[in-house]
Design a protein around this motif. Sequence first.
Motif, PDB file in Angstrom:
ATOM      1  N   THR A  26       0.709  -1.097   0.179  1.00 47.51           N
ATOM      2  CA  THR A  26      -0.039  -0.064  -0.097  1.00 47.51           C
ATOM      3  C   THR A  26       0.941   1.346  -0.189  1.00 47.51           C
ATOM      4  N   VAL A  27       0.915   1.879  -0.965  1.00 47.51           N
ATOM      5  CA  VAL A  27       2.099   2.997  -0.744  1.00 47.51           C
ATOM      6  C   VAL A  27       1.650   4.351  -2.231  1.00 47.51           C
ATOM      7  N   SER A  28       1.064   5.154  -1.991  1.00 46.30           N
ATOM      8  CA  SER A  28       0.902   6.313  -2.508  1.00 46.30           C
ATOM      9  C   SER A  28       1.691   7.381  -3.966  1.00 46.30           C
ATOM     10  N   GLY A  29       1.510   6.175  -5.025  1.00 44.97           N
ATOM     11  CA  GLY A  29       1.980   7.210  -6.214  1.00 44.97           C
ATOM     12  C   GLY A  29       3.626   6.036  -6.548  1.00 44.97           C
ATOM     13  N   LEU A  30       3.143   4.098  -6.402  1.00 51.20           N
ATOM     14  CA  LEU A  30       4.315   3.769  -6.366  1.00 51.20           C
ATOM     15  C   LEU A  30       5.147   4.208  -7.536  1.00 51.20           C
ATOM     16  N   ARG A  31       7.140   4.464  -7.073  1.00 52.80           N
ATOM     17  CA  ARG A  31       7.531   4.510  -7.571  1.00 52.80           C
ATOM     18  C   ARG A  31       8.844   3.571  -8.349  1.00 52.80           C
ATOM     19  N   GLY A  32       8.849   1.967  -7.904  1.00 52.96           N
ATOM     20  CA  GLY A  32       9.609   1.341  -7.843  1.00 52.96           C
ATOM     21  C   GLY A  32       9.476  -0.196  -7.178  1.00 52.96           C
ATOM     22  N   LEU A  33       9.072  -0.914  -7.221  1.00 60.87           N
ATOM     23  CA  LEU A  33       9.064  -1.846  -5.986  1.00 60.87           C
ATOM     24  C   LEU A  33      10.801  -2.974  -6.390  1.00 60.87           C
ATOM     25  N   PRO A  44      21.440  -7.462   2.200  1.00 56.19           N
ATOM     26  CA  PRO A  44      21.495  -8.463   1.002  1.00 56.19           C
ATOM     27  C   PRO A  44      21.726  -8.046   0.048  1.00 56.19           C
ATOM     28  N   GLU A  45      20.852  -8.587  -1.230  1.00 56.07           N
ATOM     29  CA  GLU A  45      21.454  -8.445  -2.321  1.00 56.07           C
ATOM     30  C   GLU A  45      20.536  -8.030  -3.455  1.00 56.07           C
ATOM     31  N   PHE A  46      21.105  -7.856  -3.827  1.00 53.11           N
ATOM     32  CA  PHE A  46      19.623  -6.886  -5.352  1.00 53.11           C
ATOM     33  C   PHE A  46      19.772  -7.882  -5.973  1.00 53.11           C
ATOM     34  N   LEU A  47      18.361  -8.373  -6.575  1.00 46.97           N
ATOM     35  CA  LEU A  47      17.781  -9.047  -7.209  1.00 46.97           C
ATOM     36  C   LEU A  47      17.202  -8.456  -8.931  1.00 46.97           C
ATOM     37  N   PHE A  48      15.507  -7.331  -8.232  1.00 42.55           N
ATOM     38  CA  PHE A  48      14.701  -7.100  -9.633  1.00 42.55           C
ATOM     39  C   PHE A  48      14.586  -5.663  -8.852  1.00 42.55           C
ATOM     40  N   THR A  49      14.639  -4.331 -10.038  1.00 42.94           N
ATOM     41  CA  THR A  49      13.501  -3.479  -9.652  1.00 42.94           C
ATOM     42  C   THR A  49      12.332  -3.704 -10.563  1.00 42.94           C
ATOM     43  N   LEU A  50      10.955  -3.392 -10.919  1.00 39.54           N
ATOM     44  CA  LEU A  50       9.994  -3.061 -11.266  1.00 39.54           C
ATOM     45  C   LEU A  50       8.792  -1.847 -10.902  1.00 39.54           C
ATOM     46  N   TYR A  51       8.724  -1.204 -12.346  1.00 38.78           N
ATOM     47  CA  TYR A  51       8.469  -0.078 -11.873  1.00 38.78           C
ATOM     48  C   TYR A  51       6.830   0.290 -12.090  1.00 38.78           C
ATOM     49  N   SER A  52       6.444  -0.092 -13.431  1.00 35.77           N
ATOM     50  CA  SER A  52       5.261  -0.364 -13.243  1.00 35.77           C
ATOM     51  C   SER A  52       4.040  -2.279 -13.577  1.00 35.77           C
ATOM     52  N   ALA A  53       2.425  -2.041 -13.510  1.00 41.39           N
ATOM     53  CA  ALA A  53       1.983  -3.086 -13.457  1.00 41.39           C
ATOM     54  C   ALA A  53       1.799  -3.256 -14.840  1.00 41.39           C
ATOM     55  N   GLY A  54       1.768  -5.261 -14.899  1.00 37.99           N
ATOM     56  CA  GLY A  54       2.555  -5.962 -15.745  1.00 37.99           C
ATOM     57  C   GLY A  54       3.915  -5.903 -16.417  1.00 37.99           C
ATOM     58  N   GLU A  55       4.895  -5.386 -15.469  1.00 29.95           N
ATOM     59  CA  GLU A  55       6.205  -5.581 -15.926  1.00 29.95           C
ATOM     60  C   GLU A  55       6.576  -6.720 -15.061  1.00 29.95           C
ATOM     61  N   SER A  93       5.790   7.760  -3.498  1.00 31.40           N
ATOM     62  CA  SER A  93       6.068   9.338  -3.297  1.00 31.40           C
ATOM     63  C   SER A  93       6.297  10.077  -2.531  1.00 31.40           C
ATOM     64  N   SER A  94       5.561   9.340  -1.317  1.00 30.72           N
ATOM     65  CA  SER A  94       5.570  10.350  -0.458  1.00 30.72           C
ATOM     66  C   SER A  94       7.256   9.470   0.295  1.00 30.72           C
ATOM     67  N   ASN A  95       8.085   8.757   0.277  1.00 33.50           N
ATOM     68  CA  ASN A  95       8.596   7.697   0.689  1.00 33.50           C
ATOM     69  C   ASN A  95      10.079   9.201   1.149  1.00 33.50           C
ATOM     70  N   THR A  96      10.292   9.890   0.051  1.00 33.37           N
ATOM     71  CA  THR A  96      11.515  10.872   0.319  1.00 33.37           C
ATOM     72  C   THR A  96      12.906  10.174   0.246  1.00 33.37           C
ATOM     73  N   GLY A  97      12.374   9.193  -0.874  1.00 30.84           N
ATOM     74  CA  GLY A  97      14.397   8.890  -0.483  1.00 30.84           C
ATOM     75  C   GLY A  97      14.289   6.865   0.285  1.00 30.84           C
ATOM     76  N   LYS A  98      13.584   6.403   1.081  1.00 29.41           N
ATOM     77  CA  LYS A  98      13.479   5.606   1.818  1.00 29.41           C
ATOM     78  C   LYS A  98      12.397   4.823   1.198  1.00 29.41           C
ATOM     79  N   LEU A  99      13.199   3.368   1.080  1.00 28.87           N
ATOM     80  CA  LEU A  99      12.354   1.947   0.432  1.00 28.87           C
ATOM     81  C   LEU A  99      11.940   1.434   1.999  1.00 28.87           C
TER      82      LEU A  99
END
Lengths: 111, 112
Positions: A26-33, A44-55, A93-99
């Motif tokens: 639940t997030v206002s304005g998803l900018r990345g998952l 933790p080791e990075f695996l993937f970034t997803l930006y939009s539904a369907g990706e 969009s409201s996370n101010t840079g924090k995941l």
Amino acid sequence: EDQVTQSPEALRLQEGESSSLNCSYTVSGLRGLFWYRQDPGKGPEFLFTLYSAGEEKEKERLKATLTKKESFLHITAPKPEDSATYLCAVFGSSNTGKLIFGQGTTLQVKP
Amino acid sequence: DVKVTQSSRYLVKRTGEKVFLECVQDMDHENMFWYRQDPGLGLRLIYFSYDVKMKEKGDIPEGYSVSREKKERFSLILESASTNQTSMYLCASSFFQGYGYTFGSGTRLTVV
């Protein structure tokens, strides 16, 4: 408030038994998952970034998908070396840079 | 590849000691973060920094302070270590807001 919930908390699979891990957000304005893998005692080791539904993104036996409310990490024919904790995180969009991280799913694959 | 290096993998300190955890990244990232990770509690943000000499409190800043005098280095300071600060400490950096993090290997701190 932005929130990430992962399920199940723990998953035990036999080698070769495919399954999926869930990340609901639940997030206002998803900018990345983001998906991360964490081995015991390591960062933790990075695996993937997803930006939009369907990706969708794939890497070896792992495939990540994204909808407007959740993401799945599909594991096809897992091997014991896939055993780890998998973390999901979102940036809104409201996370101010924090995941915002979920609690993680601990996967154990038995031979 | 970006590398985030934490100075120690394991540390044992006594209650009341001042403890410094150092983190260095080698890719000119703007943002740096300190987390602690405990079983059942997940990753909790302690402090973060968007730029040199800038710092922001995270979710659990009490008992901690930070220093960022140079872009590549972000230090976490436990002013007076207590046993409830025994934890895995993870440093991370990111190029810009919204970019994924690169994590260090972690420091397992035990306070006795």
